[in-house]
Scaffold this motif. Sequence first.
Motif, PDB file in Angstrom:
ATOM      1  N   MET A  35       0.831  -1.206   0.000  1.00  0.00           N
ATOM      2  CA  MET A  35       0.000   0.000   0.000  1.00  0.00           C
ATOM      3  C   MET A  35       0.861   1.249   0.000  1.00  0.00           C
ATOM      4  N   TYR A  39       0.765   4.122  -2.924  1.00  0.00           N
ATOM      5  CA  TYR A  39       0.375   5.495  -2.605  1.00  0.00           C
ATOM      6  C   TYR A  39       1.538   6.468  -2.861  1.00  0.00           C
ATOM      7  N   ASN A 141      -8.029  10.221  -5.763  1.00  0.00           N
ATOM      8  CA  ASN A 141      -6.935   9.346  -5.333  1.00  0.00           C
ATOM      9  C   ASN A 141      -6.930   9.161  -3.814  1.00  0.00           C
ATOM     10  N   THR A 145      -7.587   5.648  -2.038  1.00  0.00           N
ATOM     11  CA  THR A 145      -6.585   5.047  -1.147  1.00  0.00           C
ATOM     12  C   THR A 145      -7.188   4.687   0.200  1.00  0.00           C
ATOM     13  N   SER A 166      -0.201   6.333   4.639  1.00  0.00           N
ATOM     14  CA  SER A 166      -0.402   7.734   4.269  1.00  0.00           C
ATOM     15  C   SER A 166       0.904   8.511   4.225  1.00  0.00           C
ATOM     16  N   LEU A 207      -1.205  -1.222  -7.477  1.00  0.00           N
ATOM     17  CA  LEU A 207      -2.499  -1.492  -6.834  1.00  0.00           C
ATOM     18  C   LEU A 207      -3.149  -2.739  -7.431  1.00  0.00           C
TER      19      LEU A 207
END
Length: 1003
Positions: A35, A39, A141, A145, A166, A207
């Motif tokens: 992830m 991101y 986006n 996410t 994040s 992804l």
Amino acid sequence: MELKKKSLAANKSLKAQLFQWLNLRPEEGKRTWMMFSFYTTVSVGLCWAENSTVALFLDEYGSGQLPWMYIASAVMSMALVFIYSWLQRVFPLRWVMVTIAPCMVVPLILMLSLRVGSFPLLTVAVVFVLRLWVDALYVINDLNTSIVANQLFNIREIKRTYPLVSSGMLVADVISGFSLPWMLQFIKLEQVILIACAVIIFGSGILYYLSVNYPQAFPDAPQRVIPEEQATRHRRLEVPLRRYTLYLFAFVGFLQIIGLLVDFQYLRELNLSLDTRELASFLGLFGGIVGLCELITQWFISSRITERFGVFVTAAMLPLIVGLILPAGITFISLFNLVPGLQAKGFFWGLVGLKFVDELLRYTFVLSSGPVLYQPIPERIRSRTQTLSGGTAEAIATGLAGIIIIATLFVSNQYVPIHVQKWVLIIETVLIALGCLRVVFLLRSRYVDLLVLTAERGELSAANVGLRFFHQGIIKILVEPGSISDKKSCIELLAQMDSQGAAQVLAPLLIELPPELQRQSLEVMLMADVSPIYALEVRALLEQPQGKNDPEVFALALRYVWLAETNPNLSLLEEYLQPRHHSLIRATASALILRQGTPLQKIAATKTMRRMLTHKQERERVNGVRALREAVYLQALRIYIPNLLQDESLRVRCAVLEMIAATRLEEYYSALVAALYYKSTRSTAMGALTRLENEALGILLQVATDVYKPEIVRMYAWRTIAQIGTLEAMESLWKHLEMSWGVTRYHILRSLVKVNSQAESGSSVDTFHQDQVENLILQELKFLGEIYAAYLDFQQPQIPRNQSPETERMGVITGLLQRALQELEMDVQERLLLSLRLLYSPEKMQAAAFNLKSASGTNLAQGLEILDHTITLPIKGLIINILDRRSPQEKLNYLVEAGLGEYNPMTVKQRISWMLTLSHFLSDWCLACCFHYAQVSRIRLSIDEILIALRHPTSFVREGAIAYLSVASRRVLLELLPQLQQDSHPLVATQVEELMKKYSIGE
């Protein structure tokens, strides 16, 4: 107490240390890394595109057009959010999430091709649309996410992992911030945007790889396909869910407005001071510096603060600091000129600082807490709710911010002095921050309630239902057509909720109800005080034609009417003693006469009752005994009770038990206790003993505290004491709760919890007993330390193949002992949860316990989250870690750090001896395993420990002690075998018999 670090924790690998620094668990590592990679990659492209389009926009339009950009961006983003939500209903969520970013990049590339054309007006318009489209791509986006994260991680995992995920934005800020000035030395802004598009497409490929590796997290069916059961559940949650979503909408909107107000003032000051290329470079360097600070905060601070202080403290930090504290500081410094060197640029650098803190908090604490706030929403509708509430809120807030800024600038230019104009937006930011803090408070109040409702654990009580409307609803259900079972349930609910007011509802309806409901209604009315007010409606049942009368209804109505009369004419009742009447009617009339009649009338009634009690038909005997419950004069009929207690009919025996309690026949109280032993009469016996209240307390305590009584009988004895509910009964429960341990404590806790949940006050005990419960919790936690220490000491090394039979047996018994310790841990955890239910809301604790027992990691996390937002004890964090799925070593570490445990490594011989000193804390099976382990390991035990086990009430503990003696001390065994021969349990008796044959005793 201190932990010996070397023995408890071996040298950790670099990977384990990294996980510890990042506050991650090993099983979360791969998902988090993938992830993070996705991101970060997409965000790098977005940052390059954003900074480039901002520079192009300010060069073409200037900062004065930014409010219009905000309004247009709101419209564009809102339209795209609705399209994104619609796509989730048409296509599987996996494909929507993977393809949304590449699909949005394609128009960006097309617009860039128009930008290099030969039409100046079109070129200027394209700059506006480019900036608009990049803003919308940012919104989609971030939304995409957070939805992916909510699919991959549960509510507890997301608190640890999402700060790291994040932080991909922060890494992107650093990379793009420091690389953009270098790139601009070689290529134009338009080419930077093209490179950014390629990077975004590459990130979407990551992804896709993630969705393939974790297919269970991404549903293959479109969200319009919802099972009927889930749709019904959603309808039940509709009202609280709508409120919660509204608060989320407001929270996201307020934060967006605060950010845009700060952003507008910041960019306006930059535009006044720098040219286009300098502006782009400054934005890049500023983003890089901020990104580094955010990265450090997000990796090492954010998740720990979120876990320590909760999601709502972190969510409130931005409006509190950016909206209140910093604006007050800027105002104070500027007005009073506290920093003379900054007088010329003081406001500018104040806004730069404000923007710095806003970015820091927004992309660390707020960004980390955002997805957690959507976790209480049911999984099936979570992503769409998140799309509509989160994305739409940001879009609408962006438009509102633009309107606010335009209106503010217009009013300021017309009516506000020039030197005051720059403070107007600061004041508006403060007001909006106050509103945001209020919304955070409202969100917090609804968060756990929605978690509990989502878990479908809630209870109804008179405290939260208006009785007038409740009565109207009951009447409507009973009058309108419907199933008999539903109407019966309504009458039962009415009896529970408002037993005293039930007659007011039921009496006017009696004549219209079917016999089954008439019978139930009269029983409910008789449970309350009989009132002459309703005697007329009940008498109408006695005046119906004879063919229409149900005998049971007639008997109940007869009893109600005669008990309601002040001076009844009992001579009319003598007619009902005739054999032609139904036995129930005759028995009721006899009981009423025995209660209020003349001596001659009582003699006639006694003869009638004698014939019924000795009748061959079961129905006659049952009805006769039931009628005696209302009688007072029993002297001549007592002689029949012993035979009736032994009656072949279960219905007769149960009726006798109820009669003993109703007439307070003390000499037969032992029969009520004896009835607890049998499943067929247990429920009746419990009801009868409860009716006796304190009179039954002594004999119940004798049974409950006798360890040689069957456990099930002791359990029901405790439950009966709790159901008695008097002050003396409750005090005896609390007294024995503190003195007891193990299964006895569990049964008492269950009994107290049931009583507490039925009480209208419901959620907590008084202060004295609260302290008592907290002490019990500490005791249980300390005992868990002993369990974990034993588990670590008994961890067996890897046994090679082809081992000897003795080694193999040792491995089997070690495994049994470890499983016994695990089961013992589960028992302690169960008692912990029961203890917490005495301190906090039963509904919330019940929902938490239900989720903690689930095998699903998502449900477990939901249960822990409920506890996290409900428990207020200082050791809350320790309790949550103990109830979480962690290794015994980790849990022992937490207990040692809290001062509730210690670990001094012992040999297995020392550990067995130590555990046997705690034998009264151990479960029976664990104690038996200890003796078997001592037997195969040749561990020497004391005589006292062995004798205690030989007298133990549980057979397999005695069997384990005898097996140990057969190896450890044959001489003592030979002396004890003749005494053990009379053991009542077949398991032990057979074992003793085999040993006597082996050693030729008694031949």
